[in-house]
Design a protein around this motif. Structure first.
Motif, short mmCIF file in Angstrom:
data_model
loop_
_atom_site.label_atom_id
_atom_site.label_comp_id
_atom_site.label_asym_id
_atom_site.label_seq_id
_atom_site.Cartn_x
_atom_site.Cartn_y
_atom_site.Cartn_z
N ASN A 146 0.87 -1.18 0.00
CA ASN A 146 0.00 0.00 0.00
C ASN A 146 0.90 1.22 0.00
O ASN A 146 1.58 1.49 0.99
CB ASN A 146 -0.85 0.05 1.28
CG ASN A 146 -1.99 -0.94 1.23
OD1 ASN A 146 -2.55 -1.22 0.17
ND2 ASN A 146 -2.35 -1.48 2.38
N LEU A 147 0.91 1.95 -1.10
CA LEU A 147 1.78 3.14 -1.21
C LEU A 147 0.88 4.37 -1.24
O LEU A 147 0.21 4.64 -2.25
CB LEU A 147 2.62 3.02 -2.49
CG LEU A 147 3.52 4.20 -2.83
CD1 LEU A 147 4.54 4.47 -1.73
CD2 LEU A 147 4.27 3.93 -4.16
N SER A 154 11.53 7.81 2.17
CA SER A 154 12.60 8.58 1.52
C SER A 154 12.06 9.64 0.57
O SER A 154 12.83 10.43 0.03
CB SER A 154 13.55 7.63 0.78
OG SER A 154 14.30 6.92 1.74
N VAL A 155 10.73 9.67 0.38
CA VAL A 155 10.13 10.79 -0.38
C VAL A 155 10.47 12.09 0.35
O VAL A 155 10.76 13.12 -0.26
CB VAL A 155 8.59 10.60 -0.47
CG1 VAL A 155 7.92 11.83 -1.07
CG2 VAL A 155 8.26 9.36 -1.30
N ASP A 156 10.46 12.02 1.70
CA ASP A 156 10.84 13.19 2.50
C ASP A 156 12.28 13.62 2.22
O ASP A 156 12.66 14.75 2.49
CB ASP A 156 10.72 12.87 4.00
CG ASP A 156 9.29 13.00 4.49
OD1 ASP A 156 8.45 13.53 3.73
OD2 ASP A 156 9.02 12.57 5.62
N LYS A 157 13.09 12.68 1.73
CA LYS A 157 14.49 13.01 1.44
C LYS A 157 14.69 13.37 -0.02
O LYS A 157 15.81 13.43 -0.52
CB LYS A 157 15.39 11.81 1.78
CG LYS A 157 15.33 11.38 3.23
CD LYS A 157 16.26 10.20 3.45
CE LYS A 157 16.14 9.66 4.87
NZ LYS A 157 16.82 8.36 5.00
N GLY A 158 13.59 13.50 -0.74
CA GLY A 158 13.68 13.98 -2.12
C GLY A 158 13.66 12.87 -3.17
O GLY A 158 13.90 13.12 -4.35
N ASP A 210 11.67 6.48 -8.71
CA ASP A 210 12.68 5.73 -7.95
C ASP A 210 12.05 4.98 -6.78
O ASP A 210 12.45 3.86 -6.47
CB ASP A 210 13.77 6.68 -7.44
CG ASP A 210 14.68 7.16 -8.56
OD1 ASP A 210 14.68 6.51 -9.64
OD2 ASP A 210 15.35 8.20 -8.40
N THR A 211 11.05 5.60 -6.15
CA THR A 211 10.36 4.93 -5.04
C THR A 211 9.68 3.66 -5.54
O THR A 211 9.79 2.58 -4.93
CB THR A 211 9.30 5.87 -4.40
OG1 THR A 211 9.95 7.06 -4.00
CG2 THR A 211 8.62 5.23 -3.21
#
Ligand code: ASP
Length: 325
Positions: free
Chosen positions: A47-48, A80-84, A89-90
């Motif tokens: 679940n994303l 890691s979305v918070d890390k850009g 890539d996610t």
């Protein structure tokens, strides 16, 4: 041949009928003490969610677990979305775990279709911006049919912020495909231009609401509004709120949740026996089980084998064998 569920437009009427039949067979499983079948044992569902969710994320999680899948929840916040990290890539990172399905929610219209290009997993659109929310529409059909019987010819009024609502778009298509007559109603600023082309009529006042069999109310989607679309919420409620005076005793009331009490709905109708809101939530689990089953287990590869099934008439739609896990 389809591998994903991105839009109601992907489904023919017979596909919808098949999913509703499957959901009915899963309702039988839901009535048991042990509500689990082994169908997706050893398979992984991710679940994303890039946007807030209570009902959709929890019911997809419960649905996948009741099918014995392993479930991993990833939200944008804290990942890691918070890390850009980019969406692509996610998705490629998560795809390295070889999930059978990715259930994806995003604030951006069209994002689910992009994800489907970047992964070999089946992608289920759990809401992409104001575009679509197909599993909501399927569970709404299921709920209404269980309560009121055949859908053909039913008059459904969708009232509120149609402009920013993915639920409205999916439901206009889905109710229309099942033979309902759909009308959308709201202030002109919240009705998208050309919406009739989806197969509905447009009204700007509730004067003729009495003709509806079903009133489907929508929340103001403030998170997608840039600027102000109504003079004030008070004025909006005065013209468009569904309350005890406007909802006839012969009419059913639906809402996808979350409800903003006192805005689109008055408390007395939310808690009335005509409201199907809790049943809609309940249906979310069995309908999402049916969608997962249909995509992952119903096709030629069958349970346990490969990325099997398709949403467009590939298999018989026979009820799954509901053995305990
Ligand atoms: N839960 C629905 C959606 O995600 C409706 C809403 O948020 O108002 O679109």
């Amino acid at each position: 041949m389809r591998r994903h569920l991105l839009s109601i437009d992907d489904l023919r009427r017979e596909d919808i009928e098949r999913i509703l039949r499957l959901a009915e067979s899963f309702a039988e499983v839901a009535g048991r003490e042990i509500k689990k079948v082994p169908t997706l044992r050893g398979r992984t569902v991710i679940n994303l969610f890039y946007e807030a969710s209570t009902r959709t994320s929890s019911s997809f999680g419960i649905a996948a677990k009741r099918l014995s899948a392993d479930v991993e929840n990833v939200t944008a916040q804290g990942s890691s979305v918070d890390k850009g990290e980019s969406l692509k890539d996610t998705v490629q990172t998560l795809s390295a775990y070889d999930p059978a399905a990715i259930v994806f929610r995003s604030p951006h219209a069209g994002a689910a279709a992009l994800v489907a290009r970047w992964t070999s997993a089946a992608v289920i659109n759990a809401g992409d911006g104001k575009h679509e929310h197909p599993t909501q529409a399927l569970l709404d059909l299921y709920t209404l049919r269980r309560r009121a019987g055949p859908l053909e010819g039913r008059k459904v009024w969708i009232v509120g912020d149609v402009l920013h609502s993915r639920v409205a778009r999916s439901n206009i298509l889905a109710f229309g495909r099942m033979g309902c007559q759909v009308t959308v109603c709201g202030p002109p600023t919240l009705i998208p231009r050309g919406v009739e082309s989806l197969g509905c009529e447009v009204r700007y006042s509730l004067d003729d609401l009495g003709e509806a069999d079903v009133v489907y109310a929508l929340r103001m989607q403030h998170e997608r509004m840039k600027g102000s679309f109504v003079p004030s919420l008070r004025e909006y409620a005065a013209c468009y709120q569904i309350d005890g005076r406007r909802l006839g005793s012969h009419q059913l009331l639906m809402h996808p949740g979350p409800v903003n009490r006192g805005v689109e709905l008055a408390a007395e109708v939310i808690d009335s026996p005509q409201a199907l809101i809790t049943q809609q939530v309940e249906s979310g689990v069995v309908v999402r089980m049916a969608v997962l089953y249909d995509l992952l287990a119903g096709g030629p590869a069958g349970p346990g084998g490969g990325h099997g099934a398709r949403l467009s008439g590939e298999h018989s739609g026979e009820a799954p064998e509901p053995q305990p896990a």
